[in-house]
Design a protein around this motif. Structure first.
Motif, mmCIF file in Angstrom:
data_model
loop_
_atom_site.group_PDB
_atom_site.id
_atom_site.type_symbol
_atom_site.label_atom_id
_atom_site.label_comp_id
_atom_site.label_asym_id
_atom_site.label_seq_id
_atom_site.Cartn_x
_atom_site.Cartn_y
_atom_site.Cartn_z
ATOM 1 N N PRO A 133 0.818 -1.219 0.000
ATOM 2 C CA PRO A 133 0.000 0.000 0.000
ATOM 3 C C PRO A 133 0.849 1.265 0.000
ATOM 4 O O PRO A 133 1.978 1.290 0.488
ATOM 5 N N GLY A 134 0.272 2.333 -0.544
ATOM 6 C CA GLY A 134 0.882 3.649 -0.448
ATOM 7 C C GLY A 134 2.037 3.891 -1.393
ATOM 8 O O GLY A 134 2.401 3.046 -2.215
ATOM 9 N N VAL A 135 2.615 5.068 -1.281
ATOM 10 C CA VAL A 135 3.770 5.451 -2.086
ATOM 11 C C VAL A 135 4.937 5.709 -1.146
ATOM 12 O O VAL A 135 4.768 5.860 0.067
ATOM 13 N N VAL A 136 6.140 5.735 -1.714
ATOM 14 C CA VAL A 136 7.352 6.030 -0.947
ATOM 15 C C VAL A 136 7.900 7.372 -1.408
ATOM 16 O O VAL A 136 8.072 7.592 -2.615
ATOM 17 N N VAL A 137 8.161 8.250 -0.465
ATOM 18 C CA VAL A 137 8.774 9.539 -0.777
ATOM 19 C C VAL A 137 10.184 9.539 -0.203
ATOM 20 O O VAL A 137 10.366 9.411 1.016
ATOM 21 N N TYR A 138 11.171 9.652 -1.067
ATOM 22 C CA TYR A 138 12.551 9.825 -0.611
ATOM 23 C C TYR A 138 12.847 11.314 -0.577
ATOM 24 O O TYR A 138 12.782 11.996 -1.601
ATOM 25 N N ARG B 148 20.383 1.877 -5.711
ATOM 26 C CA ARG B 148 20.211 0.440 -5.538
ATOM 27 C C ARG B 148 18.794 0.084 -5.125
ATOM 28 O O ARG B 148 18.199 -0.855 -5.651
ATOM 29 N N LEU B 149 18.242 0.834 -4.180
ATOM 30 C CA LEU B 149 16.906 0.499 -3.702
ATOM 31 C C LEU B 149 15.867 0.721 -4.786
ATOM 32 O O LEU B 149 14.921 -0.058 -4.925
ATOM 33 N N ALA B 150 16.013 1.779 -5.585
ATOM 34 C CA ALA B 150 15.055 2.033 -6.656
ATOM 35 C C ALA B 150 15.060 0.890 -7.666
ATOM 36 O O ALA B 150 13.994 0.465 -8.140
ATOM 37 N N GLU B 151 16.234 0.372 -7.971
ATOM 38 C CA GLU B 151 16.282 -0.747 -8.917
ATOM 39 C C GLU B 151 15.665 -2.006 -8.332
ATOM 40 O O GLU B 151 14.933 -2.732 -9.002
ATOM 41 N N GLU B 152 15.941 -2.277 -7.054
ATOM 42 C CA GLU B 152 15.353 -3.455 -6.412
ATOM 43 C C GLU B 152 13.829 -3.342 -6.352
ATOM 44 O O GLU B 152 13.108 -4.316 -6.609
ATOM 45 N N LEU B 153 13.322 -2.153 -6.004
ATOM 46 C CA LEU B 153 11.872 -1.971 -5.972
ATOM 47 C C LEU B 153 11.256 -2.128 -7.352
ATOM 48 O O LEU B 153 10.164 -2.684 -7.499
ATOM 49 N N LYS B 154 11.962 -1.647 -8.372
ATOM 50 C CA LYS B 154 11.441 -1.775 -9.733
ATOM 51 C C LYS B 154 11.273 -3.248 -10.106
ATOM 52 O O LYS B 154 10.289 -3.628 -10.764
ATOM 53 N N LEU B 155 12.205 -4.086 -9.691
ATOM 54 C CA LEU B 155 12.136 -5.507 -10.012
ATOM 55 C C LEU B 155 11.101 -6.231 -9.160
ATOM 56 O O LEU B 155 10.369 -7.097 -9.644
ATOM 57 N N GLU B 156 11.025 -5.874 -7.882
ATOM 58 C CA GLU B 156 10.115 -6.564 -6.968
ATOM 59 C C GLU B 156 8.681 -6.052 -7.065
ATOM 60 O O GLU B 156 7.732 -6.825 -6.991
ATOM 61 N N GLN B 157 8.530 -4.735 -7.173
ATOM 62 C CA GLN B 157 7.198 -4.122 -7.197
ATOM 63 C C GLN B 157 7.147 -3.070 -8.303
ATOM 64 O O GLN B 157 7.168 -1.872 -8.024
ATOM 65 N N PRO B 158 7.085 -3.498 -9.568
ATOM 66 C CA PRO B 158 7.148 -2.539 -10.683
ATOM 67 C C PRO B 158 6.014 -1.523 -10.689
ATOM 68 O O PRO B 158 6.147 -0.459 -11.286
ATOM 69 N N GLU B 159 4.911 -1.823 -10.006
ATOM 70 C CA GLU B 159 3.782 -0.883 -9.964
ATOM 71 C C GLU B 159 3.870 0.101 -8.803
ATOM 72 O O GLU B 159 3.026 0.978 -8.672
ATOM 73 N N LYS B 160 4.890 -0.065 -7.969
ATOM 74 C CA LYS B 160 5.068 0.835 -6.833
ATOM 75 C C LYS B 160 5.372 2.245 -7.334
ATOM 76 O O LYS B 160 6.076 2.442 -8.332
ATOM 77 N N GLN B 161 4.854 3.246 -6.633
ATOM 78 C CA GLN B 161 5.091 4.641 -6.999
ATOM 79 C C GLN B 161 6.054 5.278 -6.005
ATOM 80 O O GLN B 161 5.924 5.111 -4.791
ATOM 81 N N LYS C 251 3.984 8.046 -11.503
ATOM 82 C CA LYS C 251 3.949 6.900 -12.400
ATOM 83 C C LYS C 251 4.496 5.679 -11.672
ATOM 84 O O LYS C 251 5.262 5.808 -10.709
ATOM 85 N N PRO C 252 4.153 4.476 -12.118
ATOM 86 C CA PRO C 252 4.758 3.281 -11.508
ATOM 87 C C PRO C 252 6.255 3.239 -11.807
ATOM 88 O O PRO C 252 6.723 3.818 -12.792
ATOM 89 N N LEU C 253 6.996 2.547 -10.966
ATOM 90 C CA LEU C 253 8.442 2.483 -11.136
ATOM 91 C C LEU C 253 8.856 1.890 -12.477
ATOM 92 O O LEU C 253 9.923 2.201 -13.002
#
Length: 879
Positions: A415-420, A467-480, A529-531
């Motif tokens: 759930p939700g979005v991540v703001v860095y 690194r984290l952005a790439e991992e999230l893209k692979l694990e949760q490509p729809e994450k925002q 947009k999704p990752l």
């Protein structure tokens, strides 16, 4: 709902006092809290660190390596490079520790593949290397379990036995099976798709025959060697020294405030000492002044006294929130509530017949509830069940598909979005010395080709987010994901359309409400947009980061809170290295209480919107942590003070600890004869309601409780009830009821015999952190020692002993800080260093304290798809 003991303790005047030794100087408790039962010469308690799949920097690994008794150096017989790296690991250990203190074995894993074309390293080659290094050689298969127990027993046998506790570190390159071997040993199960990013410790009790305990003289010499030489200081204090390379003695180090290093950092200091052949390389690294807390040792001759103190008890209850992600156990109908206190009728209550209806006398307030149209058979049974308050709002097809799959699948979007929210003020360009362990490892792995010893703080942030952005893209490509930065201004960099990045304008004169409005407008004007679509722009923006200006932390946090306010389950991850000095929340303009009130307001707002705030700060930088952390505390998030090199790991830990439920409220009922016994709670409180907001897999609440009247001891059992209102990721709103009736006893021996050490450990570390944070350091130190003494008396079973070792290990640095810096925690406020130490204790989680057998379910969930593991291992060349 878990308890500190099977029995609720009612007290026993005869058994409830003990004699302890305290310092006459400051009343610090000096009684040794770590003495356990007699050593039988065969029982071994292993504290094993699995260093995950990558040899990147970790302070946890550094501490374990510096204090470890033994090492398992592992390579895979189907990976020649891991075999070559095994020798580098051994040489690295000899650089970090005295060569005489390196007790290691060489382990050739994946023997189940012998005979296949994949094999690249033969048994003969392995034996030759072990002979060259002078260490024993073992062959194992984590898949079949062959040789695993023998390897651990063999390692224990070569370590001089100074106690029954052994600290062991699993080392080797990625994908060699460190986690698989560890888990096969502690739980006799095999995992193949284990998440290689997870660093964890396990405790296991075994019996090894044929050990040779040290003599008393040998133990005394070993203890003296570990402590180092002492030189007398003023007022009974002594200062630790270490032998210099020229044979002279010198202090191990001082903090900016002039105090001595803590045991934790002393271990780190010893770890970083290099041999004389490496002096030139060490000089190039020149670490920055160490941001460590004041520290003193009390000399053995310092005056002491013996006093009688009240023993503690195990009247603790812990509420874990991680199981809220499980499918609810729904019961039909509506909850039957007490007309006075709102407790729900469960199996802890008792119905009485009243003609055609029933009467329930509430066990929590005594209210007589009449005219109930229900029988005993219709009362919900069990210690946990759920009522559905509103139906799901999202389809479950994806969840059903995932549950039906036998192989790891792409993780469903959380759930939700991540703001860095990243600090790019000028101070982020400051150079940081790499830990000497990391410098030494890079040199060993590259055979001296790389000697990088400094990086900027911004470099560390950049690499971590990449690194984290790439991992999230692979694990949760729809994450925002939204990427924002702040210096004197706040800017949006990426996450939505690259054609329409909004300009926020000046923020220094904006109020909190105006900044929230800016965030809300930003959410409307800049849809994410999704990752899968935004990753390229985020990656490019991170690579192009540059430093400038001051630190508008308060405005940045406020805008981000407004941006995610309509998206439940969101989180803000803020990284900074400086005190807020622009706009609202500036510590230049709003000192102490005003600053606390502002960050408390931001945190409360975030919690009300089911948003969590996580704050990462840099060691060696002043950020006003005691004030700024209030936002994270109020929102249910975390605060960490880290070596900049460790941020990459911390961001990953935050991402792994996912939100499992939102809009969480807890209503806790105690029996009317009991009250809560927590710092800051009223003395007569038997019912508590707490708005929690979003909760994560590792979230929990714990409370101590006590008899309202210590003389009232006529109870046979005590009822408890917890009501958790929460919203699941699919939108379903539920009411979970936790209900239990526990036996009561006035026998201290009976209560201590059945203690739950993991619950006591977690609760104690959190409660003592709260006490220290509020300036009650002596009370915190006394409580920690008191609980340790009780655990040592009561822990007898295999599970209890494993958890006792976990508690000892997890609390060791905190115990040292409270004991040796006790006076610091009694002042009106804490500096960043001590605030960071208290926050580390406050953030302890149950998974770090439980025995090996209790981790089976947790281990089963720690999976990572193959493509994500492959991407993780590709980063090897960066470290």
């Amino acid at each position: 709902m878990e308890f500190g003991s099977k029995f609720v303790y009612l007290g026993n005047d005869v058994e409830d006092e003990e004699e302890v030794k305290v310092s006459e100087v400051n009343d610090v408790v000096l009684s040794d809290s770590d003495d356990c039962s007699d050593d039988d010469g065969e029982t071994c308690l292993l504290d094993i660190l699995d260093t995950a799949g990558q040899e990147e920097y970790s302070s946890m690994k550094d501490l374990y390596v510096s204090t470890a008794n033994g090492f398992a150096i592992i390579y895979s017989i189907v990976d020649k490079s891991s075999f070559v790296e095994a020798e580098a690991v051994f040489n690295w250990l000899k650089r970090l520790k005295n060569a005489d203190d390196v007790f290691a074995i060489l382990v050739a894993n994946k023997q189940d593949l012998v005979g296949s074309a994949e094999v690249q390293v033969t048994t003969e080659q392995g034996r030759e290397l072990s002979t060259k290094l002078g260490i024993p050689f073992y062959e194992t298969s984590a898949l079949t379990g062959t040789g695993v127990n023998e390897a651990f027993s063999g390692l224990v046998k070569i370590i001089p036995r100074s106690s029954s506790d052994y600290k062991v570190v699993m080392l080797g390159s990625g994908a060699v099976g460190k986690s698989s071997i560890t888990i096969r040993f502690v739980n006799n199960t095999f995992v193949d798709d284990y998440d290689p990013t997870i660093e964890d410790s396990y405790r296991k009790m075994i019996s090894v025959k044929g050990l040779t305990p040290l003599t008393k003289d040998q133990k005394k010499a070993l203890k003296s060697k570990k402590k180092g030489k002492k030189t007398t200081g003023s007022a009974g204090d002594v200062q630790l020294t270490s032998a210099g390379l020229d044979g002279s003695t010198k202090p191990l180090g001082r903090s900016k405030s002039g105090g001595m290093l803590s045991n934790f950092h002393q271990g780190m200091s010893r770890l970083f000492r290099l041999g004389s052949s490496n002096l030139r390389r060490a000089a190039r690294a020149r670490p920055l002044p160490s941001p460590l807390p004041p520290r003193t040792y009390r000399a053995a001759s310092a005056p002491t006294k013996k006093v009688m103190q009240q023993k503690t008890d195990a009247n603790v209850v812990l509420i874990p929130f991680g199981n809220l992600e499980e499918e609810p156990k729904l019961v039909t109908g509506d909850p039957i509530r007490c007309g006075k206190c709102r407790a729900v009728l469960t199996s802890t209550g008792k119905l009485e017949s009243d003609g055609d209806t029933s009467i329930w006398i509430c066990e929590f307030c005594g209210e007589i509830n009449r005219n109930l149209d229900i029988s005993d058979d219709e009362i919900p049974k069990g210690e946990q069940f759920d009522f559905m308050l509103s139906p799901p709002t999202k389809p479950k097809e994806e969840e059903k598909e995932e549950a039906a799959s036998a192989t790891p699948v792409e993780k469903k979007t959380t759930p939700g979005v991540v703001v860095y929210c990243m600090d790019i003020s000028s101070s982020m360009q400051a150079l940081c010395a790499l830990p000497q362990s990391q410098v030494a490892w890079r040199e060993e792995r590259t055979r001296g080709a790389e000697t990088i010893s400094r990086v900027t703080r911004l470099d560390c942030i950049r690499k971590a987010v990449e690194r984290l952005a790439e991992e999230l893209k692979l694990e949760q490509p729809e994450k925002q994901v939204l990427l924002t930065v702040f210096s004197s201004h706040v800017r949006v960099l990426a996450g939505g359309s690259t054609d329409n990045i909004p300009f926020l304008g000046p923020v220094d004169n904006k109020t909190f409400e105006q900044l929230l409005e800016m965030g809300l407008n930003l959410a409307n004007d800049y849809p994410l947009k999704p990752l899968s679509e935004s990753h390229a722009s985020i990656d490019a923006a991170v690579k192009a980061l540059y430093t400038t200006g001051c630190t508008a932390l308060g405005p940045a946090l406020s805008i981000c809170a407004g941006f995610v306010s309509k998206i439940p389950g969101s989180e803000i991850v803020l990284c900074t290295d400086g005190e807020p000095n622009v706009g609202v929340g500036s510590l230049n303009r709003s000192q102490n209480q005003d600053g606390v009130e502002f960050y408390q307001m931001v945190g409360n707002y975030a919690r009300s919107k089911n948003t969590t705030i996580n704050i990462l700060t840099m060691e060696g930088a002043s950020v006003g942590l005691q004030t700024v952390k209030t936002a994270a505390d109020a929102s249910g998030g975390t605060t960490n003070q880290l070596n900049p090199m460790e941020i990459v790991r911390q961001l990953r830990l935050i991402a792994q600890n996912e939100v499992v439920a939102t809009s969480v409220t807890v209503l806790f009922f105690l029996h009317p004869d009991f009250v809560f016994d927590e710092p800051g709670f009223p003395d007569n409180l038997s019912q508590l309601e707490k708005e929690v907001g979003s909760v994560r897999k590792e979230s929990d609440l714990s409370f101590r409780f006590k008899l309202k009247d210590p003389k009232k001891k006529n109870l046979d059992s005590v009822p408890f009830q917890v009501q958790i209102t929460y919203t699941r990721p699919d939108g379903m709103q539920c009411l979970r009821i936790l209900s239990k009736r526990s036996e009561a006893t006035s026998s201290r021996q009976q209560m201590e015999e059945y203690i739950n050490v993991s619950v006591l450990g977690v609760s104690t570390m959190k409660t003592t952190a709260k006490l220290a944070g509020s300036g009650e350091g002596r009370k915190a130190q006394n409580m920690l020692k008191n609980v340790k003494r009780m655990v040592n008396r009561g822990a007898k079973t295999l599970e209890q002993c494993e958890e006792r070792l976990a508690f000892k290990s997890e609390s060791s640095a905190w115990d040292v800080q409270l004991t040796e810096n006790n006076e610091v925690y009694c002042g009106p406020g804490l500096d960043d260093i001590h605030t960071g130490l208290a926050q580390r204790s406050l953030a302890t989680v149950m998974s770090k304290h439980v025995a090996a057998g209790k981790k089976k379910d947790l281990i089963a969930k720690r999976k990572m798809p193959e493509k994500c593991r492959d991407a993780f291992y590709r980063y090897k060349e960066d470290y």
